[in-house]
Design a protein around this motif. Structure first.
Motif, short mmCIF file in Angstrom:
data_model
loop_
_atom_site.label_atom_id
_atom_site.label_comp_id
_atom_site.label_asym_id
_atom_site.label_seq_id
_atom_site.Cartn_x
_atom_site.Cartn_y
_atom_site.Cartn_z
N PRO A 150 -23.74 7.53 0.56
CA PRO A 150 -23.12 8.04 0.95
C PRO A 150 -23.18 9.71 1.90
CG PRO A 150 -22.63 7.69 -0.66
CD PRO A 150 -23.60 7.25 -0.72
N TYR A 151 -22.18 10.09 2.45
CA TYR A 151 -23.00 11.65 3.43
C TYR A 151 -22.40 12.77 2.39
CZ TYR A 151 -24.39 8.86 7.85
OH TYR A 151 -25.07 7.95 8.44
N PRO A 152 -23.84 13.59 2.56
CA PRO A 152 -23.74 14.89 2.48
C PRO A 152 -21.77 15.69 2.39
CG PRO A 152 -24.78 15.60 2.34
CD PRO A 152 -25.05 14.17 2.99
N LYS A 153 -21.32 16.18 1.54
CA LYS A 153 -19.86 17.16 2.47
C LYS A 153 -20.12 17.83 3.86
CE LYS A 153 -16.05 20.28 1.76
NZ LYS A 153 -14.79 21.47 0.83
N HIS A 154 -21.25 18.76 3.91
CA HIS A 154 -21.55 19.37 5.28
C HIS A 154 -22.12 18.21 6.19
CE1 HIS A 154 -25.67 18.59 4.26
NE2 HIS A 154 -25.77 18.04 5.19
N ALA A 155 -21.97 17.04 6.29
CA ALA A 155 -23.17 16.12 7.72
C ALA A 155 -21.41 15.33 7.67
CB ALA A 155 -24.03 15.18 6.65
N LEU A 156 -19.92 15.30 6.90
CA LEU A 156 -18.96 14.72 7.73
C LEU A 156 -18.02 15.23 8.27
CD1 LEU A 156 -17.51 14.04 3.84
CD2 LEU A 156 -18.57 12.60 4.84
N PRO A 157 -17.60 14.03 9.18
CA PRO A 157 -16.66 14.93 10.40
C PRO A 157 -15.07 15.45 9.67
CG PRO A 157 -16.87 12.07 11.04
CD PRO A 157 -17.89 12.67 9.49
N VAL A 158 -15.51 16.72 10.39
CA VAL A 158 -13.97 17.94 9.60
C VAL A 158 -12.63 17.76 11.48
CG1 VAL A 158 -15.70 19.13 9.10
CG2 VAL A 158 -15.02 19.23 11.66
N ILE A 159 -13.18 16.50 12.19
CA ILE A 159 -12.50 16.26 13.03
C ILE A 159 -11.58 14.24 12.87
CG2 ILE A 159 -11.06 16.53 15.55
CD1 ILE A 159 -12.41 19.34 15.42
N THR A 160 -11.04 14.12 12.83
CA THR A 160 -10.62 13.05 13.06
C THR A 160 -9.77 12.78 13.65
OG1 THR A 160 -9.54 12.16 10.54
CG2 THR A 160 -12.11 12.18 10.69
N HIS A 161 -9.47 10.84 14.13
CA HIS A 161 -8.66 10.04 14.99
C HIS A 161 -8.18 8.65 14.37
CE1 HIS A 161 -10.45 7.18 17.30
NE2 HIS A 161 -12.16 8.52 17.26
N GLU A 162 -7.01 8.67 15.37
CA GLU A 162 -7.14 7.19 14.92
C GLU A 162 -6.80 6.03 15.38
OE1 GLU A 162 -6.10 5.91 11.35
OE2 GLU A 162 -6.43 7.69 10.92
N ASN A 163 -5.81 6.24 16.93
CA ASN A 163 -6.27 5.34 18.54
C ASN A 163 -7.04 6.67 19.79
OD1 ASN A 163 -5.56 2.85 16.03
ND2 ASN A 163 -3.12 4.99 16.14
N GLY A 164 -7.30 7.26 19.24
CA GLY A 164 -8.23 8.17 20.08
C GLY A 164 -7.90 9.46 20.15
N MET A 165 -8.14 10.40 20.93
CA MET A 165 -7.86 11.70 21.50
C MET A 165 -8.34 12.45 22.66
SD MET A 165 -10.23 13.82 18.34
CE MET A 165 -10.33 15.44 19.13
N THR A 166 -8.54 13.83 23.06
CA THR A 166 -8.35 14.42 23.81
C THR A 166 -9.49 15.56 23.75
OG1 THR A 166 -7.14 13.06 25.84
CG2 THR A 166 -8.91 14.76 26.85
N LEU A 167 -10.71 15.80 24.82
CA LEU A 167 -11.19 16.67 24.91
C LEU A 167 -11.46 17.58 25.97
CD1 LEU A 167 -13.80 16.68 22.06
CD2 LEU A 167 -12.59 17.52 21.56
N TYR A 168 -10.79 18.84 26.27
CA TYR A 168 -11.51 19.67 27.59
C TYR A 168 -12.61 20.53 27.31
CZ TYR A 168 -6.70 17.49 28.17
OH TYR A 168 -5.89 16.45 28.89
N PHE A 169 -13.35 20.29 27.76
CA PHE A 169 -14.26 20.88 27.66
C PHE A 169 -15.60 20.64 28.35
CE2 PHE A 169 -18.32 20.93 25.02
CZ PHE A 169 -18.79 22.35 24.17
N ASN A 170 -16.14 21.67 28.85
CA ASN A 170 -16.84 21.94 30.40
C ASN A 170 -17.03 21.55 31.58
OD1 ASN A 170 -19.30 23.04 28.53
ND2 ASN A 170 -20.30 20.93 28.20
N ASP A 171 -15.37 21.45 31.66
CA ASP A 171 -14.37 21.64 32.99
C ASP A 171 -14.26 20.01 32.67
OD1 ASP A 171 -13.11 24.51 33.44
OD2 ASP A 171 -16.28 24.72 34.35
N GLU A 172 -14.75 19.19 31.72
CA GLU A 172 -14.42 17.84 31.31
C GLU A 172 -13.37 17.35 30.92
OE1 GLU A 172 -14.64 14.75 32.67
OE2 GLU A 172 -16.61 14.34 32.73
N ILE A 173 -13.01 16.32 31.36
CA ILE A 173 -11.74 15.58 30.63
C ILE A 173 -12.17 14.39 29.65
CG2 ILE A 173 -9.72 14.02 30.18
CD1 ILE A 173 -9.29 15.21 33.19
N ILE A 174 -12.32 14.83 28.30
CA ILE A 174 -13.48 13.82 27.43
C ILE A 174 -12.60 12.79 26.61
CG2 ILE A 174 -15.53 12.92 25.67
CD1 ILE A 174 -16.16 15.93 26.33
#
Length: 313
Positions: A150-174
């Protein structure tokens, strides 16, 4: 030649391990036994566009987006390789890693989380992948089993999605997409729309047959569905970044879908005829694909059969 030697060593080493009925390998034991050392490993860089790169090292391929907002990576391999990864990111013009997207929970793609600073880097994954990281467990390669702690707490994702999500980062649609269980129950693929590229994680690989982690919710039907739905979002000239292996094209993905459908149909027919797993293996249902898709783990037919039996076809 070094890559081929590693594959051969891994294949025969894992089968020897299985014959000896030893306890499951830890992720560190696996790396020490079957991978070259971190010291010997050179991070290879493939430039995709001016601010998108693919890194090859130990484990799953790492995509790197660099720009005014900082650095975003897809997958992070293992903890001991992270210093080299960070050095390479600086070499290509990047700084601190702001986001890490884990395509799934397997250690060779996400255990590098342990070496990231949670005060700087935010980790993202599909919710099932995070659940798997919390509980840990066995990765059943058939010829052996690997135990992921098992991963320790500091190594776990802090943002999750169920069926997808979008980031707008570095002038990019991710766009992060999830089309249900495939390689595992918690796979994400990551589309860089402005760069016209997609990182598939282990839903698509170019080194051989895909590994279906049935115990973690993966299935042959899920792989077919995930790949089929994902290509509907892609342009014909999209750059395919696989979880393992060299950069590919959308035609390679389509060829893999055809292969998966054909092998599924053959094995499902034999199951309906009452054939055992060994009888199916002996019938060589993949023989016309084996040259293109080496079964270096030696488990593809087993995992297809097992997933179909589990789903009752």
């Amino acid at each position: 030649m070094k890559k081929l030697t590693l594959i051969i060593t891994l294949f025969f080493g894992l089968n020897l391990f299985a014959e000896n009925n030893e306890k499951p390998l830890s992720t560190d034991e696996f790396a020490d036994s079957f991978w070259q050392s971190v010291e010997e490993t050179e991070i290879r860089i493939e430039k995709i566009t001016n601010n998108l790169f693919l890194l090859f090292g130990l484990g799953g391929n790492i995509a790197v987006s660099i720009g005014d907002d900082g650095v975003l990576i897809v997958d992070d391999q293992i903890p001991s390789i992270i210093p080299k990864v960070k050095d390479v990111i600086k070499e290509i013009g990047g700084g601190e890693i702001i986001y890490t997207i884990n395509t799934h929970w397997h250690f060779d793609h996400s255990e590098g989380n342990l070496a990231l600073d949670p005060n700087i880097t935010k980790i993202i994954s599909q919710s099932n992948a995070r659940d798997n990281m919390i509980t840990g467990g066995l990765i059943d390669l058939v010829s052996s089993k690997i135990y992921q702690d098992p991963y320790p707490k500091h190594a776990l994702p802090v943002i999750t999605h169920e069926n997808g999500m979008t980031l707008y980062f570095n002038d990019e649609i991710i766009e992060i997409v999830h089309f249900g269980p495939a390689h595992t129950s918690g796979d994400s693929a990551v589309i860089f729309h402005n760069q016209n590229a997609i990182h598939y994680g282990d839903v698509f690989v170019t080194e051989g047959y895909p590994f279906i982690d049935v115990n973690s919710g993966g299935s042959i039907d899920g792989l077919i569905s995930f790949l089929s739905k994902s290509i509907e979002k892609l342009k014909p000239d999209v750059i395919i970044l696989p979880g393992h292996g060299e950069i590919a094209s959308i035609n390679d993905v389509k060829d893999t879908i055809k292969m998966l459908k054909t092998v599924r149909e053959r094995i499902a027919k034999m199951i309906k005829q009452g054939k055992s797993l060994q009888e199916v293996i002996d019938a060589k249902p993949t023989k016309d694909f084996d040259e293109k898709y080496p079964d270096w783990l030696g488990n593809f037919v087993n995992r297809v059969y097992t997933s179909l039996k589990k789903s009752e076809l």
